[in-house]
Structures are given as structure tokens and as C-alpha cells.
Design an enzyme around this catalytic site. Sequence first.
Site, mmCIF file in Angstrom:
data_model
loop_
_atom_site.group_PDB
_atom_site.id
_atom_site.type_symbol
_atom_site.label_atom_id
_atom_site.label_comp_id
_atom_site.label_asym_id
_atom_site.label_seq_id
_atom_site.Cartn_x
_atom_site.Cartn_y
_atom_site.Cartn_z
ATOM 1 N N GLU A 93 0.814 -1.207 0.000
ATOM 2 C CA GLU A 93 0.000 0.000 0.000
ATOM 3 C C GLU A 93 0.848 1.258 0.000
ATOM 4 O O GLU A 93 2.011 1.250 0.421
ATOM 5 C CB GLU A 93 -0.948 -0.009 1.180
ATOM 6 C CG GLU A 93 -0.244 -0.291 2.475
ATOM 7 C CD GLU A 93 -1.211 -0.401 3.629
ATOM 8 O OE1 GLU A 93 -2.156 -1.194 3.544
ATOM 9 O OE2 GLU A 93 -1.005 0.327 4.606
ATOM 10 N N CYS A 106 3.634 8.443 0.545
ATOM 11 C CA CYS A 106 4.232 7.495 1.475
ATOM 12 C C CYS A 106 4.300 6.143 0.768
ATOM 13 O O CYS A 106 3.266 5.603 0.367
ATOM 14 C CB CYS A 106 3.341 7.440 2.717
ATOM 15 S SG CYS A 106 3.847 6.211 3.909
ATOM 16 N N CYS A 113 6.677 -6.929 6.632
ATOM 17 C CA CYS A 113 7.893 -6.427 7.291
ATOM 18 C C CYS A 113 8.367 -7.489 8.281
ATOM 19 O O CYS A 113 7.550 -8.060 9.006
ATOM 20 C CB CYS A 113 7.589 -5.127 8.023
ATOM 21 S SG CYS A 113 9.042 -4.387 8.811
ATOM 22 N N CYS A 117 7.298 -4.716 15.306
ATOM 23 C CA CYS A 117 7.026 -3.607 16.225
ATOM 24 C C CYS A 117 5.577 -3.750 16.708
ATOM 25 O O CYS A 117 4.672 -3.962 15.896
ATOM 26 C CB CYS A 117 7.236 -2.274 15.521
ATOM 27 S SG CYS A 117 8.928 -2.089 14.902
ATOM 28 N N CYS A 120 2.563 -1.598 15.261
ATOM 29 C CA CYS A 120 2.465 -1.418 13.814
ATOM 30 C C CYS A 120 1.543 -2.452 13.173
ATOM 31 O O CYS A 120 1.666 -3.641 13.432
ATOM 32 C CB CYS A 120 3.856 -1.502 13.195
ATOM 33 S SG CYS A 120 3.835 -1.260 11.415
ATOM 34 N N GLY A 162 7.197 -2.038 5.489
ATOM 35 C CA GLY A 162 8.558 -2.538 5.335
ATOM 36 C C GLY A 162 9.629 -1.693 5.993
ATOM 37 O O GLY A 162 9.392 -0.568 6.429
ATOM 38 N N GLU A 163 10.820 -2.278 6.078
ATOM 39 C CA GLU A 163 11.983 -1.603 6.640
ATOM 40 C C GLU A 163 12.968 -1.349 5.476
ATOM 41 O O GLU A 163 13.620 -2.281 4.992
ATOM 42 C CB GLU A 163 12.614 -2.497 7.722
ATOM 43 C CG GLU A 163 13.974 -2.062 8.193
ATOM 44 C CD GLU A 163 14.084 -0.586 8.537
ATOM 45 O OE1 GLU A 163 13.319 -0.080 9.366
ATOM 46 O OE2 GLU A 163 14.954 0.081 7.934
ATOM 47 N N SER A 194 12.906 6.318 6.117
ATOM 48 C CA SER A 194 12.581 6.147 7.528
ATOM 49 C C SER A 194 13.015 4.759 7.977
ATOM 50 O O SER A 194 12.648 3.759 7.366
ATOM 51 C CB SER A 194 11.064 6.308 7.715
ATOM 52 O OG SER A 194 10.715 6.153 9.075
ATOM 53 N N SER A 217 13.202 6.099 13.534
ATOM 54 C CA SER A 217 12.037 5.830 14.383
ATOM 55 C C SER A 217 12.521 5.394 15.761
ATOM 56 O O SER A 217 12.746 4.220 16.011
ATOM 57 C CB SER A 217 11.166 4.744 13.746
ATOM 58 O OG SER A 217 10.730 5.174 12.490
ATOM 59 N N LEU A 218 12.677 6.370 16.615
ATOM 60 C CA LEU A 218 13.235 6.123 17.943
ATOM 61 C C LEU A 218 12.151 5.498 18.839
ATOM 62 O O LEU A 218 12.340 4.432 19.404
ATOM 63 C CB LEU A 218 13.715 7.461 18.510
ATOM 64 C CG LEU A 218 14.492 7.426 19.793
ATOM 65 C CD1 LEU A 218 15.799 6.671 19.623
ATOM 66 C CD2 LEU A 218 14.777 8.850 20.286
ATOM 67 N N ASN A 219 11.061 6.210 18.969
ATOM 68 C CA ASN A 219 9.833 5.683 19.596
ATOM 69 C C ASN A 219 9.907 5.363 21.084
ATOM 70 O O ASN A 219 8.905 4.963 21.675
ATOM 71 C CB ASN A 219 9.320 4.436 18.854
ATOM 72 C CG ASN A 219 8.827 4.777 17.455
ATOM 73 O OD1 ASN A 219 8.551 5.926 17.180
ATOM 74 N ND2 ASN A 219 8.733 3.790 16.588
ATOM 75 N N ASN A 293 -1.657 5.985 15.857
ATOM 76 C CA ASN A 293 -2.803 5.887 14.957
ATOM 77 C C ASN A 293 -3.425 4.506 15.180
ATOM 78 O O ASN A 293 -2.827 3.495 14.826
ATOM 79 C CB ASN A 293 -2.295 6.044 13.515
ATOM 80 C CG ASN A 293 -3.412 6.216 12.520
ATOM 81 O OD1 ASN A 293 -4.558 5.860 12.788
ATOM 82 N ND2 ASN A 293 -3.083 6.744 11.362
ATOM 83 N N CYS A 336 0.003 2.920 8.757
ATOM 84 C CA CYS A 336 0.887 1.885 8.236
ATOM 85 C C CYS A 336 0.276 0.479 8.204
ATOM 86 O O CYS A 336 -0.021 -0.088 9.245
ATOM 87 C CB CYS A 336 2.040 1.815 9.228
ATOM 88 S SG CYS A 336 3.578 2.088 8.507
HETATM 89 N N1 SAH Z 1 10.266 0.502 9.096
HETATM 90 C C1 SAH Z 1 10.428 1.914 8.914
HETATM 91 C C2 SAH Z 1 9.379 2.562 8.006
HETATM 92 C C3 SAH Z 1 7.947 2.138 8.177
HETATM 93 S S1 SAH Z 1 7.118 2.692 9.656
HETATM 94 C C4 SAH Z 1 10.489 2.615 10.248
HETATM 95 O O1 SAH Z 1 10.280 1.966 11.286
HETATM 96 O O2 SAH Z 1 10.788 3.806 10.298
HETATM 97 C C5 SAH Z 1 7.015 4.438 9.444
HETATM 98 C C6 SAH Z 1 6.722 5.208 10.724
HETATM 99 O O3 SAH Z 1 5.388 4.943 11.176
HETATM 100 C C7 SAH Z 1 7.644 4.834 11.875
HETATM 101 O O4 SAH Z 1 8.124 6.009 12.471
HETATM 102 C C8 SAH Z 1 6.742 4.058 12.814
HETATM 103 O O5 SAH Z 1 7.184 4.158 14.130
HETATM 104 C C9 SAH Z 1 5.396 4.737 12.583
HETATM 105 N N2 SAH Z 1 4.223 3.934 12.931
HETATM 106 C C10 SAH Z 1 4.030 2.605 12.748
HETATM 107 N N3 SAH Z 1 2.813 2.232 13.202
HETATM 108 C C11 SAH Z 1 2.216 3.355 13.661
HETATM 109 C C12 SAH Z 1 0.946 3.636 14.272
HETATM 110 N N4 SAH Z 1 0.040 2.679 14.473
HETATM 111 N N5 SAH Z 1 0.685 4.899 14.639
HETATM 112 C C13 SAH Z 1 1.590 5.893 14.426
HETATM 113 N N6 SAH Z 1 2.778 5.702 13.863
HETATM 114 C C14 SAH Z 1 3.110 4.444 13.491
#
Ligand code: SAH
Length: 356
Positions: A93, A106, A113, A117, A120, A162-163, A194, A217-219, A293, A336
Amino acid sequence: MTRQHIRNLTMPELREVVTSHGEPEYRYRQLAKWLYEKLADTFADMTDLPAGYRDLLEAGYSAQSACVVSMQESAIDGTRKYLFELHDGGRIESVMMPYDQRTTLCVSSQVGCPLDCVFCETAKGKFQRNLTAGEIVDQVCVLKRDAGLAGRKVNVVFMGMGEPLLNFDEVVRSIRILNDPLGLDMGAKRITVSTSSFPDRIRALADADVSCSLALSLNAPNDETRSTLMPKAARFAIEELLEAANYFVQSGNRRATLEYILLSGINTKDEDAAALAELARGYPFKLNLIPYNPGRQSEFDSISEADIDRFVRQLVPKVPTVTVRRSRGLDIDAACGQLWTKSLTEKEKPVKEAGE
Ligand code: SAH
């Protein structure tokens, strides 16, 4: 014989192919213009190419390899979400987000993937394979064409499924095609890769001869929390990742952003804000906060506006730039992987669902 996808080729390779067919050099410029400026999806449309040469190309190559299966448009903000089917049945997508002054696309880099995570949606399906550069570039071309943006500038973020750094070679190849003036003619500020991890590959991306920006994506504010949220990505320590991102910035005068998903009660406490500020201090990174989200079977609570505000206020005096990403397309499963996981479980409607 399976036809090759012509959007897999970089511009020097395209020139090579065209001249090997005995065509004059300028022919490849004509072809590139059709593929990347006019966004043609068949050779038959390329009316200023000799008919015999169009037939030859048609026999050996495809002009587009990813087909749109469904498209949904948000009634709230015009965001469009596309589900593509690939030649082997794999599905990916992409999302188009129109803003006042710009449009951001995007794109996905893998089918599924391999990183699990916990927040996700993509992680809920199975990892299938890497995308080719052509399949990545197709997403950009199809979305641009559909939005009537042929010949116009857009931004591209590798934040779909994906990564990207686990598909390093094809992602770099796709960026070469995005960068090339005869390709999509996009500079570093318009392309953001990203990633969730892999310091060596962040450095390799910095050293590759392509122009792009980086989002990490530190998170999480510490390795312990990170390993519960992103168990595979957290194999590498935050400090190593920040150093690699800093190398990316310093070695090429490029931009890097830290992405931080806001998971209410999990990484949004006052002490988390303090730890995050401490991590970011001394680095030239922007900080982008992303309110979680929720997916269709949401496992986390959405964060309130008041809590977002409180978190931001604690960071602002300490971190150079803090922004909050507003969710787009909330009515069309635009987080995502949401549309993809939905298509794994239901038969999707093949038509536009605007306003639903
Ligand atoms: N694998 C890569 C790119 C895909 S995810 C990465 O991790 O960066 C892209 C971004 O969306 C990342 O910053 C991830 O943390 C965020 N993301 C994934 N699921 C999400 C969700 N449910 N709500 C908000 N952000 C999300």
C-alpha cells in the site's frame, strides 16, 4: 519469457539499453520523459517514438508492474490510500497526502515487514519479500498520475510497509531514479528514508552516492522500553543509532529527524519526556512526535490533546525543533499497513470509497 520492468533501470542503464537496440542517444531521453515526466504506463502511449520501436519495447519490457486494486479517499482531508497488486500476487500500500503547499507520497519498500514492532499494523501480516526498485518507483509514478501531478514536485517518504534498510540495494537504486534529473528529478529534501535500526546501514546510506534525508524511528526514551515496543529493532542500542544518524547528517550536510510515536501511558510520562530531551540534546535532529494511529483492533489507547500538549511543552525548551504529526486519513485506515492487513482478511471493494 517474462518481460523486464523498465522502471527498474537507472538512467545510465536505460541509455545503455536504448543504444544497444541501435537507437540514437536522444531516444532514451524521449523514453525517460514518457516514463517519469508524463508518467505513461504503456509503450503504446509514447507517440513520438517510432511505432516499430514501441513494439520492440512492448515485447521485452513492461512500463509498469504494480497495478492498483483499490483506492480510498478520505472525506476529511483528501488523503488517498492505494492498495497495489504485484506480478506475483503480493500486495502493498501507498498513501498520498495533499497539504496546502505540497503533496507527500508514502511508499512501501517491502511486502510485509520482518520487524515485529508491537504498535504497527504491518507487523500483523507475514513478511513476504523485498520490493524491486521499479516497484517502489511505480508507486510514486502511479500516485502522481492519479493526483494529476505529472511534471510537478512531490515529497516521498519511505514510511509505508517494510523496513527500507533491510532492502538496501533496491531502495538505493530507487532513490537514484528519484534523484536523476531525467528520472523524477527530486533532491535530498524531498526524499526521506525512515528506518527503525541498523546503524551500519545508516552509515552506508550516508556513504552511498544518493541524495536523501533520514528519519530514525526512535519511539522510546530508553533501550529497555524500546526493546518491549520494537524487539528486533532494539538489537542495536539507541546511542549507536543516534551516532549513526549524526554521521548521516555531518558527512553530507543532510537532514535527519527523530520520530517518536506517542503511546499513552507507555512512553509519554514526564520522565520519558525528560529522558528523550536528554537523548536528543547535542544532536542537530528535529523531533517529530507521532500520536499513535489506532488500527482496527487497537491495542493501545489514543493520546489526548492535553497529554500531547504537556509532552511537547517539556521538550520545547530543550530540543531545537519539535513538531507533532497530525494523523491523516483517519476515516480510511491510513495508518501503516492497515489497508493491507484488511485485504488479507476480507475481499476489498475494487472501487473508490470516497466519503465512506
Ligand atoms: N520501518 C520503517 C518505516 C515504516 S514505519 C520505520 O520503522 O521507520 C514508518 C513510521 O510509522 C515509523 O516512524 C513508525 O514508528 C510509525 N508507525 C508505525 N505504526 C504506527 C501507528 N500505528 N501509529 C503511528 N505511527 C506508526
